[in-house]
Design a protein around this motif. Structure first.
Motif, PDB file in Angstrom:
ATOM      1  N   VAL A 244      66.945  92.004  40.649  1.00 13.49           N
ATOM      2  CA  VAL A 244      65.654  92.102  41.326  1.00 13.49           C
ATOM      3  C   VAL A 244      64.582  92.261  40.250  1.00 13.49           C
ATOM      4  CG1 VAL A 244      64.236  93.398  42.961  1.00 13.49           C
ATOM      5  CG2 VAL A 244      66.698  93.183  43.349  1.00 13.49           C
ATOM      6  N   SER A 245      63.617  91.337  40.232  1.00 17.28           N
ATOM      7  CA  SER A 245      62.572  91.342  39.213  1.00 17.28           C
ATOM      8  C   SER A 245      61.231  91.776  39.798  1.00 17.28           C
ATOM      9  CB  SER A 245      62.431  89.940  38.603  1.00 17.28           C
ATOM     10  OG  SER A 245      63.624  89.560  37.948  1.00 17.28           O
ATOM     11  N   PHE A 246      60.533  92.629  39.037  1.00 22.79           N
ATOM     12  CA  PHE A 246      59.244  93.165  39.463  1.00 22.79           C
ATOM     13  C   PHE A 246      58.132  92.684  38.525  1.00 22.79           C
ATOM     14  CE2 PHE A 246      62.546  96.067  40.836  1.00 22.79           C
ATOM     15  CZ  PHE A 246      62.202  96.355  42.141  1.00 22.79           C
ATOM     16  N   ALA A 247      56.912  93.019  38.896  1.00 21.91           N
ATOM     17  CA  ALA A 247      55.757  92.584  38.113  1.00 21.91           C
ATOM     18  C   ALA A 247      55.547  93.430  36.861  1.00 21.91           C
ATOM     19  CB  ALA A 247      54.499  92.606  38.973  1.00 21.91           C
TER      20      ALA A 247
ATOM     21  N   ALA B 298      61.591  84.265  36.463  1.00 19.97           N
ATOM     22  CA  ALA B 298      60.381  84.551  37.224  1.00 19.97           C
ATOM     23  C   ALA B 298      59.434  85.471  36.453  1.00 19.97           C
ATOM     24  CB  ALA B 298      60.739  85.183  38.566  1.00 19.97           C
ATOM     25  N   VAL B 299      59.987  86.457  35.745  1.00 19.51           N
ATOM     26  CA  VAL B 299      59.166  87.384  34.966  1.00 19.51           C
ATOM     27  C   VAL B 299      58.488  86.663  33.809  1.00 19.51           C
ATOM     28  CG1 VAL B 299      59.245  89.357  33.395  1.00 19.51           C
ATOM     29  CG2 VAL B 299      60.442  89.466  35.583  1.00 19.51           C
ATOM     30  N   VAL B 300      59.274  85.869  33.076  1.00 18.73           N
ATOM     31  CA  VAL B 300      58.707  85.147  31.935  1.00 18.73           C
ATOM     32  C   VAL B 300      57.643  84.161  32.400  1.00 18.73           C
ATOM     33  CG1 VAL B 300      59.215  83.567  30.031  1.00 18.73           C
ATOM     34  CG2 VAL B 300      60.810  85.407  30.577  1.00 18.73           C
ATOM     35  N   LYS B 301      57.907  83.489  33.510  1.00 21.27           N
ATOM     36  CA  LYS B 301      56.962  82.496  34.020  1.00 21.27           C
ATOM     37  C   LYS B 301      55.635  83.137  34.397  1.00 21.27           C
ATOM     38  CE  LYS B 301      57.121  78.344  36.875  1.00 21.27           C
ATOM     39  NZ  LYS B 301      57.956  77.559  37.823  1.00 21.27           N
ATOM     40  N   LYS B 302      55.666  84.382  34.902  1.00 21.19           N
ATOM     41  CA  LYS B 302      54.434  85.048  35.332  1.00 21.19           C
ATOM     42  C   LYS B 302      53.743  85.781  34.187  1.00 21.19           C
ATOM     43  CE  LYS B 302      52.620  88.367  38.715  1.00 21.19           C
ATOM     44  NZ  LYS B 302      51.673  87.444  39.354  1.00 21.19           N
ATOM     45  N   LEU B 303      54.535  86.435  33.314  1.00 27.96           N
ATOM     46  CA  LEU B 303      53.946  87.311  32.307  1.00 27.96           C
ATOM     47  C   LEU B 303      53.883  86.704  30.908  1.00 27.96           C
ATOM     48  CD1 LEU B 303      55.634  90.690  33.350  1.00 27.96           C
ATOM     49  CD2 LEU B 303      53.489  89.705  34.158  1.00 27.96           C
ATOM     50  N   ASP B 304      54.665  85.651  30.667  1.00 29.02           N
ATOM     51  CA  ASP B 304      54.709  85.046  29.327  1.00 29.02           C
ATOM     52  C   ASP B 304      54.914  83.542  29.464  1.00 29.02           C
ATOM     53  OD1 ASP B 304      54.737  84.828  26.595  1.00 29.02           O
ATOM     54  OD2 ASP B 304      56.788  85.556  26.337  1.00 29.02           O
ATOM     55  N   ALA B 305      54.021  82.899  30.189  1.00 27.34           N
ATOM     56  CA  ALA B 305      54.192  81.489  30.561  1.00 27.34           C
ATOM     57  C   ALA B 305      54.327  80.561  29.357  1.00 27.34           C
ATOM     58  CB  ALA B 305      53.027  81.041  31.443  1.00 27.34           C
TER      59      ALA B 305
END
Length: 261
Positions: A83-86, A119-126
């Motif tokens: 489960v990945s969070f922001a 998903a985390v990398v895509k949002k926070l480190d695109a």
């Protein structure tokens, strides 16, 4: 669905953990680092994957934005999820408060994942997403056939076949019914713990405060439950959130969940 590289299963073999760390008699401790993704084990393997993912998302969204939930039914990932969070802070709070929660009668074992999810990398480190994804795919190729659990099961199967022993059929376990609290959204609500003297007009008056009420259905043979139907699931969700635990008679709280389809 994006995937996260799973940490190697800690299978003990001749006194050595499969990932190379020697065994000790000390209790395991939480890692000193944190990440945005939680690694969850000991999940009930009888629950369908789509239902399990919906349940995990519903459970964890109370702590903050859930970016992704990854779970698979294959041999390697069975009983596990990510489960990945922001943010790491949200993940840390969720770990602290949810660890050990008995989801479908099995207490969840939760730790921080060793790598970031897609998903985390895509949002926070695109900017680094493509290189991250390439590394993950390469890692998956290298470890596909080296998983200790898969090797152990394969060796056991081969030994059984060589000995000419017919495996004993596994005892079929009873189906696990999903708790009402984790049913996926739909346009019909299931109302429980009603006062026995409640009337249809009372329920219509209560639930018509929220738009798009379609029908109220009482159960003549069981007066403490009812079904409330709205035109769409969004309207039903609004009413559910507003009236769950409402004291209709001033004393007992009514229980309001989505109905089973």
């Amino acid at each position: 669905m994006s995937e996260v590289a799973a940490p190697p299963a800690p299978v003990a073999m001749d006194g050595i953990i499969a990932d190379g760390a020697p065994t000790t008699s000390e209790a395991p401790t939480e890692p000193e680092y944190t990440s945005e993704t939680l690694y969850i084990q000991n999940l009930n393997e009888k629950i369908k994957i789509d239902v399990l993912k919906t349940s995990l998302r519903s459970l964890f969204k109370a702590y903050g934005e859930v970016l992704d939930v990854v779970a698979h039914g294959n041999l390697r990932m069975r009983g596990q999820a990510f489960v990945s969070f922001a943010s790491p802070e949200i993940a840390a709070k969720a770990l602290k408060e949810v660890k050990g929660f008995p989801l479908y009668s099995k207490p969840m074992q939760i730790s921080f994942a060793r790598t970031r999810s897609d998903a985390v990398v895509k949002k926070l480190d695109a900017d680094n997403y493509e290189s991250h994804k390439a590394r993950r795919v390469e890692h998956k190729k290298k470890t596909r056939y080296s998983n200790p659990l898969k090797q152990k099961l394969k060796a056991k199967r081969l030994a059984t076949e060589m000995d000419g022993v017919v495996p004993t059929p596994a005892v079929k376990r009873p189906n696990v019914q999903m708790p009402d609290e984790y049913l996926p959204p739909n346009k019909i609500l299931f109302l429980q713990n009603l006062p026995e003297n409640v009337t249809k007009d009372q329920l219509v008056s209560l639930f018509s405060q929220y738009p798009n009420l379609y029908e109220v259905r009482l159960i003549p043979t069981k007066k403490d439950i009812a079904f409330i139907e709205y035109v769409d699931e969004t309207s039903a969700g609004v009413a559910k959130d507003a009236l769950h635990n409402y004291k209709l008679d001033g004393e007992n709280k009514i229980k309001l969940t989505f109905a089973r389809k």
